[in-house]
Design an enzyme around this catalytic site. Structure first.
Site, PDB file in Angstrom:
ATOM      1  N   ASP A 115       0.871  -1.172   0.002  1.00  0.00           N
ATOM      2  CA  ASP A 115       0.034   0.070   0.131  1.00  0.00           C
ATOM      3  C   ASP A 115       0.839   1.487   0.059  1.00  0.00           C
ATOM      4  O   ASP A 115       1.920   1.275  -0.525  1.00  0.00           O
ATOM      5  CB  ASP A 115      -1.092  -0.259   1.164  1.00  0.00           C
ATOM      6  CG  ASP A 115      -2.362   0.839   1.038  1.00  0.00           C
ATOM      7  OD1 ASP A 115      -2.269   1.827   0.932  1.00  0.00           O
ATOM      8  OD2 ASP A 115      -3.255   0.208   1.199  1.00  0.00           O
ATOM      9  N   HIS A 136      -3.694   6.125   3.217  1.00  0.00           N
ATOM     10  CA  HIS A 136      -4.641   4.868   2.845  1.00  0.00           C
ATOM     11  C   HIS A 136      -3.857   3.646   3.676  1.00  0.00           C
ATOM     12  O   HIS A 136      -4.545   2.814   3.935  1.00  0.00           O
ATOM     13  CB  HIS A 136      -4.414   5.009   1.442  1.00  0.00           C
ATOM     14  CG  HIS A 136      -5.217   3.950   0.751  1.00  0.00           C
ATOM     15  ND1 HIS A 136      -4.759   2.714   0.712  1.00  0.00           N
ATOM     16  CD2 HIS A 136      -6.396   3.976   0.314  1.00  0.00           C
ATOM     17  CE1 HIS A 136      -5.606   2.033  -0.326  1.00  0.00           C
ATOM     18  NE2 HIS A 136      -6.710   2.825  -0.437  1.00  0.00           N
ATOM     19  N   SER A 165     -11.123  -0.743  -1.236  1.00  0.00           N
ATOM     20  CA  SER A 165      -9.780  -0.636  -0.418  1.00  0.00           C
ATOM     21  C   SER A 165      -9.990  -0.951   1.065  1.00  0.00           C
ATOM     22  O   SER A 165      -9.220  -1.425   1.821  1.00  0.00           O
ATOM     23  CB  SER A 165      -9.101   0.817  -0.523  1.00  0.00           C
ATOM     24  OG  SER A 165      -8.379   0.974  -1.551  1.00  0.00           O
TER      25      SER A 165
END
Lengths: 594, 87
Positions: A32, A87, A383
């Protein structure tokens, strides 16, 4: 995560059965944007040294320190593994973050933020910068993560469309991970509700769609006439109930000191607040006070504006409310059918991916143009659903360390909650939710599983016309494609077939083998549950399976006949094998090229 | 034509790592690059070498070099280094 794990039945603390010794030995590799290592979600308080199997490194760059929770870091971007987008911290903490009590977004969504396996370890592989995540970096991350000794890989990254397996870095990496006993969990994509938009289409990947939970964030608009309208946003700004003039327009500059009412998704920098129309059907953080109303409520607001001399009102701070409709597949979640392997149902499973509160990076802003810095933030996307399933996969592995990726994959799919076609059209069928919504507790004890090994995947690839020569290179083993294998006979936990004609009578068969992972002496009876409006006839042979021992395998055939299929909608049913204790459910989906 | 402007990064995927004890992935990757470029020094050409869990590399290639590599024995696929997105 302050609500999502509870929603799925994975309750906090001692309310959930855990194998803590095994959990502590479990490593989740997260490919990620890196992580924020100082986050409480990755604190190593109470953790012992890394598991002996760990062969990775802490190579996160300058000022990046690992610990006994965050045991590994690698960087393929040149930026260092420190998360500057938020994220990666969000996804890693959703899968395996510590339980951190009292977290919220400025009081919104308050609760205990936690991962599916809070006692597990995290290894962060940074492959993304703000402009994207390169293919070559993703492959490097897989190359390392597999060799480092992770147990599960979570990757919330993808392309807009499906890429042929031999050119898809996630499919390639996940294939070699599978060959080494590592399950890869991948997000389905955010290109929904358009059909054929699912981007993660390999059978050795567990592909995750996104859904709502029983919690939603709503932001009330209170008009001076006493009427209250309920909109969507994550609005942490408190106007303290003070009424301001409401002005309709499109330019924020027109509304200084007033509340801008605009149909369009504009957010005024000068207005006190903005009220617009909700086109997304979920709540997002905005850098200024905002509430997005349904079209009907917005029209009602306009009617108030047009009929009142000095319309006034206010926007309240967001409240978390009970959502009776959850789980419902998010509009943005990518839909099948699968464009590459047309007889393989994708996505596989659904998990919470809407309005999820999890760890964040203070280096990033919680929304575009936002000056605030937060350690926990709210985000939506596949996600967010992907690491929930990665957490469940790891949770299962703590009780069944010898289970292969395909067994865990099957356990998650066949124990899923049924989901209904709650909306009309293809967007709310199995092409949206796959087998249904993940049920972590039931997945621990699936009874029967559909097992697959590398050889089964090779046969599947032969059926897709990959040559023996290519497959020999991919697998490193001698391969002979016989030329008569059908991809739909892959021993997958769902069954799907695409027919070329709509009106002609058809017969489709699926060959499957189940393995008993439940009770030694057990008899499973098959049941076919036809979905509403389905004109299919489904027969299972044999329709009773008598298992004598654990790990015993038995084969059966599902024959589906019918005619006159709806060219616009899939026809579907469910096969349920039940021994009275376990219900092993597989969706059967027949659709046409229409 | 061998100006750096004309080259782009491609991934060369070569499948599983051969189990031969004498196989060294990195030298194989370098020799492939030397063969297709005809250059003895391939500084700056090799971007990544995949050698721990599977076989392959990423390299800066011209279009004609890409075509040449794609035809070579042991190569499964050659594809551009594109950007995927967070979801």
């Amino acid at each position: 995560t302050t609500a999502s794990w509870d929603f799925m039945g994975l309750k906090e603390g001692k309310n959930t059965k855990r194998n803590l010794a095994m959990e502590s030995d479990t490593i989740i590799g997260v490919i990620d944007t890196g992580v924020w290592p100082e986050s409480e979600s990755f604190s190593d308080k109470g953790f012992g040294p890394p598991p002996k199997k760990w062969k990775g490194v802490c190579s996160g760059g300058k000022n990046f320190t690992c610990n006994n929770k965050l045991i590994g870091a690698r960087d393929y971007t040149g930026e260092g593994t420190r998360d500057n987008q938020g994220h990666g911290s969000h996804t890693a903490s959703t899968a395996a973050g510590n339980a951190v009590a009292g977290e919220s977004f400025f009081g919104i969504g308050n609760g205990t933020a936690r991962g599916g396996v809070p006692a597990a370890r995290v290894a962060a592989y940074k492959v993304c910068i703000p402009t994207g995540c390169t293919t070559e970096s993703i492959l490097s991350a897989f190359d390392d993560a597999i060799a480092d000794g992770v147990d599960v890989i979570s990757i919330s990254i993808g392309d807009d469309n499906a890429i042929p397996y031999e050119k898809d870095p996630i499919a390639i990496g996940a294939f070699h991970a599978m060959a080494k006993g590592i399950l890869t969990v991948n997000s389905a994509g955010n290109s929904g509700p358009t059909p054929n938009s699912v981007a993660s289409v390999a059978p050795w990947i567990l592909t995750v769609a996104a859904s709502t939970t029983n919690r939603e964030f709503l932001t009330k608009v209170v008009l001076e006439n006493g009427r209250t309208l309920s909109g969507r946003s994550v609005n942490a700004f408190d106007l303290k109930g003070k009424n301001y003039p409401l002005v309709e327009g499109t330019l924020g500059s027109q509304a200084k000191g007033q509340i801008l009412v605009s149909r369009y998704p504009t957010i005024s920098g000068t207005a006190v607040a903005t009220i617009n129309v909700d086109y997304k059907n979920y709540s997002s953080i905005s850098p200024r006070p905002l509430s997005s109303l349904s079209q009907d409520d917005f029209d009602s607001l306009l009617s108030y504006l047009n009929s009142t001399k000095s319309p006034r009102g206010t926007v309240l701070k967001t409240e978390a409310v009970f959502n009776q409709k959850g789980p419902k597949v998010a509009s943005f979640s990518s839909r099948g059918p699968n464009t590459l392997a047309v007889d393989l149902l994708k996505p596989d499973i659904t998990a919470p991916g809407v309005e999820i509160l999890a760890a964040y990076s203070p280096l990033s802003s919680p929304s575009l143009g936002d000056q605030r810095q937060v350690k926990y933030s709210v985000d939506s996307g596949t996600s967010m659903s992907c690491p929930h399933v990665a957490g469940v996969a790891a949770y299962i592995k703590t009780f069944h360390p010898d289970w292969s990726p395909s067994v865990i994959h099957s356990a998650i799919m066949t124990t899923a909650w049924s989901m209904n076609a709650s909306d009309t059209g293809v967007a709310s069928t199995e092409f949206a939710y796959g087998a249904g919504h993940v049920d972590p507790i039931a997945a621990l004890n699936p009874g029967l599983v559909y097992e697959l090994d590398k050889a089964d995947h090779i046969t599947f690839l032969c059926g897709l016309n990959y040559t023996s020569k290519t497959l020999k290179l991919i697998t490193g083993e001698a391969v002979t494609c016989t030329g008569n294998t059908l991809p739909r006979n892959l021993n997958y936990p769902s069954m799907s077939a695409k027919l070329s004609e709509t009106n002609s009578p058809f017969t489709v068969t699926f060959n499957r083998t189940v393995t008993n992972v439940g009770i030694p002496n057990s008899t499973y009876k098959s049941q076919i549950v036809l979905n509403h409006g389905t004109k299919l006839s489904v027969k299972v042979s044999p329709n009773v399976l008598s298992m004598k021992s654990v790990n015993e395998k038995q084969a059966f055939t599902v024959t589906v006949t019918g005619s006159g299929l709806d060219p616009k909608l899939p026809s579907s049913a469910n096969l349920v094998w039940s021994d009275g204790t376990h219900n092993v459910r597989s969706p059967i989906v027949i659709y046409t090229s229409g | 034509t061998d100006d750096r402007q004309d080259k782009q990064v491609y991934v060369v995927y070569m499948g599983s790592l051969p189990s031969r004890p004498d196989y060294t992935p990195m030298s194989n990757h370098l020799s492939i690059l030397q063969e297709v470029t005809g250059e003895s020094s391939i500084t700056g050409r090799l971007v990544r070498s995949y050698k721990r869990s599977f076989n392959g590399f990423a390299a800066r290639l011209t279009e004609s070099e890409r075509e040449q590599v794609a035809e070579m024995e042991g190569v499964v696929s050659v594809f551009p280094n594109k950007k995927l997105q967070l979801q």
